[in-house]
Design a protein around this motif. Structure first.
Motif, short mmCIF file in Angstrom:
data_model
loop_
_atom_site.label_atom_id
_atom_site.label_comp_id
_atom_site.label_asym_id
_atom_site.label_seq_id
_atom_site.Cartn_x
_atom_site.Cartn_y
_atom_site.Cartn_z
N LEU A 169 0.79 -1.23 0.00
CA LEU A 169 0.00 0.00 0.00
C LEU A 169 0.83 1.28 0.00
CD1 LEU A 169 -2.78 -0.82 2.62
CD2 LEU A 169 -2.95 -0.95 0.15
N MET A 191 -7.74 5.54 5.18
CA MET A 191 -7.25 4.23 4.76
C MET A 191 -6.42 3.57 5.86
SD MET A 191 -6.31 4.34 0.72
CE MET A 191 -6.13 2.54 0.76
N TRP A 199 -6.93 -0.32 7.45
CA TRP A 199 -5.92 -1.35 7.21
C TRP A 199 -5.06 -1.69 8.42
CZ3 TRP A 199 -4.88 -4.29 2.83
CH2 TRP A 199 -5.61 -3.97 1.68
N ALA A 216 -9.96 -1.44 0.59
CA ALA A 216 -9.93 -2.05 1.91
C ALA A 216 -9.38 -3.48 1.79
CB ALA A 216 -11.34 -2.06 2.51
N PRO A 217 -9.06 -4.12 2.91
CA PRO A 217 -8.51 -5.48 2.82
C PRO A 217 -9.36 -6.44 2.00
CG PRO A 217 -8.22 -4.63 5.03
CD PRO A 217 -9.02 -3.60 4.30
N ALA A 257 -7.83 -11.07 4.93
CA ALA A 257 -8.54 -9.79 4.88
C ALA A 257 -9.39 -9.59 6.13
CB ALA A 257 -9.41 -9.72 3.63
N LEU A 299 -7.10 -8.64 9.10
CA LEU A 299 -6.65 -7.25 9.04
C LEU A 299 -7.79 -6.29 9.40
CD1 LEU A 299 -4.39 -7.11 5.86
CD2 LEU A 299 -3.68 -6.90 8.23
N SER A 300 -8.98 -6.54 8.88
CA SER A 300 -10.12 -5.68 9.16
C SER A 300 -10.48 -5.72 10.64
CB SER A 300 -11.33 -6.09 8.32
OG SER A 300 -11.07 -5.88 6.94
N ALA A 341 -7.94 -3.73 12.60
CA ALA A 341 -8.09 -2.29 12.38
C ALA A 341 -9.31 -1.75 13.13
CB ALA A 341 -8.23 -1.99 10.89
#
Length: 423
Positions: free
Chosen positions: A4, A115, A119, A187-188, A199, A202-203, A206
């Motif tokens: 990213l 962002m 993330w 997004a993831p 994903a 990670l979400s 976050a």
């Protein structure tokens, strides 16, 4: 980070180049189209007025359409307008193009910060924001010499050097917009290089303990604008930006006033401030991991900025003065990851999108005040370095606001801890 940050940094790098390259053109604009120091300060600063006016609406649109689409739109329009700066003919065309450039770029920075909330977990955010701030610090290091080199094309094809600089850097920005479209997932869950399980992890990290309520616009905007800690963070950020933008937009003229001549050499020496800024955004997050009191660090760095500016005013050595500006940028830029870490820890969803935009909006007003105040000080004294008195005042006010921020953060955290119990 590896996937990213390069794309995010490319977008922010060119944004910073395009908003600050006018500083290199200051003397030439005065000579070629008759723009005075005060008019230059007003034109440099009016960018931040339109930017601030559209910051929150832009961020709310971004929340609907997604960061990738919105950053692409921003890059294409501001790149085109940056290139159009080559057509400046006088003060009013300068004001108008700078105003529209601010409109085009509105929303970019809070989108990048938003962002980060999608993330990265809270414990990593100060570090990630520090990395994102490498874009403007590197822009100061290489952007000034690069812009100075482009201005050496003065006379080629009948164009002034500053016209070549605006044209080429604007085109490069539009190419970065294309890069964002193809290389930046929202997004993831949109990243093709993550499994669905990765994903989700990670979400979840976050989001932390955040609630889905933060994703509903109605009934939540008051949380983004009305809480005392957000208002105080925004005010301290305002005075930080008076210092930051005032120095950045006037450093080339300060350097030139120290008997350094030639566009490339002025840009090269001005770029030394970027070295200090880079040290700041990398070093302060490391210090923060060992000294986690963000608010106290913000106050310490503001005090250090005031002291450094005072020593600059008292010094008569050009070498020492250039060194002191570089040192001051360690403190000025090093503070920035801390502001956003304080805010991100207490917002999510649309509240984060709107709240981060609100903080940046107030800071952008400092971006208007700083260059204009520096310009007034220069016209009153004939000395570009007189703007350092503005730095002293704004830094002292930042120090004075720090205890208020500490109290507001304590109340916010106490209320947040009590709320689940009451439910």
């Amino acid at each position: 980070m590896v996937r990213l940050l390069p794309v995010m940094l490319a977008a922010y790098f060119m944004a910073y180049i395009d908003r600050t390259n006018v500083a290199l053109a200051k003397t030439q604009l005065q000579a070629d189209v008759g723009i005075s120091a005060t008019a230059f300060g007003l034109g440099a600063g009016v960018f931040f007025i339109s930017y601030a006016f559209l910051e929150v609406p832009s961020s709310l649109v971004m929340h609907r359409v997604g960061p990738r689409r919105w950053i692409t739109r921003i890059a294409l329009t501001w790149g085109a307008l940056s290139a159009a700066m080559m057509f400046v003919q006088g003060e009013w065309s300068f004001y108008v193009l700078r105003f529209f450039l601010g409109m085009a770029e509105a929303g970019l920075y809070p989108t990048l910060m938003y962002m980060v909330t999608l993330w990265f977990s809270q414990k990593h955010r100060a570090t990630v924001v520090g990395f994102i701030y490498l874009a403007p610090t590197v822009a100061l290091i290489v952007g000034n010499p690069m812009g100075g080199a482009l201005m050496e094309f003065d006379g080629a094809l009948g164009l002034h050097g500053w016209q070549w600089m605006f044209l080429i850097e604007g085109i490069v920005t539009m190419l970065v917009g294309v890069l964002v479209w193809f290389g930046l997932p929202d997004a993831p869950g949109d990243a093709k290089w993550l499994t669905s399980e990765e994903a989700e992890v990670l979400s979840a990290r976050a989001t932390g303990d955040g609630s889905d309520a933060g994703n509903r616009i109605r009934g939540n905007l008051g949380k983004a604008f009305g809480r005392p800690f957000i208002v105080i963070v925004a005010l301290i950020y305002l005075f930080n930006q008076i210092t930051n933008v005032g120095i950045v937009f006037n450093l080339p003229s300060i350097v030139e006033d120290l008997d350094i001549h030639g566009a490339f050499l002025i840009g090269l020496v001005s770029g030394s401030s970027g070295i200090g800024a880079t040290i700041g955004v990398l070093l302060v997050p490391v210090v923060h991991r060992r000294f986690p009191n963000e608010v106290a660090l913000i106050g310490i760095l503001a005090a250090a900025t005031a002291v450094t500016a005072a020593v600059f005013v008292l010094s008569s050595s050009p070498v020492v003065q250039i060194l002191l500006i570089a040192v001051s940028m360690i403190f000025v830029f090093g503070t920035l990851p801390l502001f956003w870490s304080v805010a991100m820890a207490r917002m999510s969803g649309v509240v984060a999108a709107a709240g981060l935009a609100f903080i940046n909006t107030i800071g952008l007003l400092g971006g208007f005040i700083g260059p204009y105040a520096f310009g007034l000080a220069e016209d009153a004294t004939g000395n570009p370095g007189a703007g350092l008195y503005v730095v002293i005042v704004s830094s002292v006010v930042g120090v004075a606001l720090t205890p208020l921020l500490a109290g507001a953060v304590r109340k916010e955290d106490t209320a947040e801890a009590v709320a689940p119990v009451s439910r």
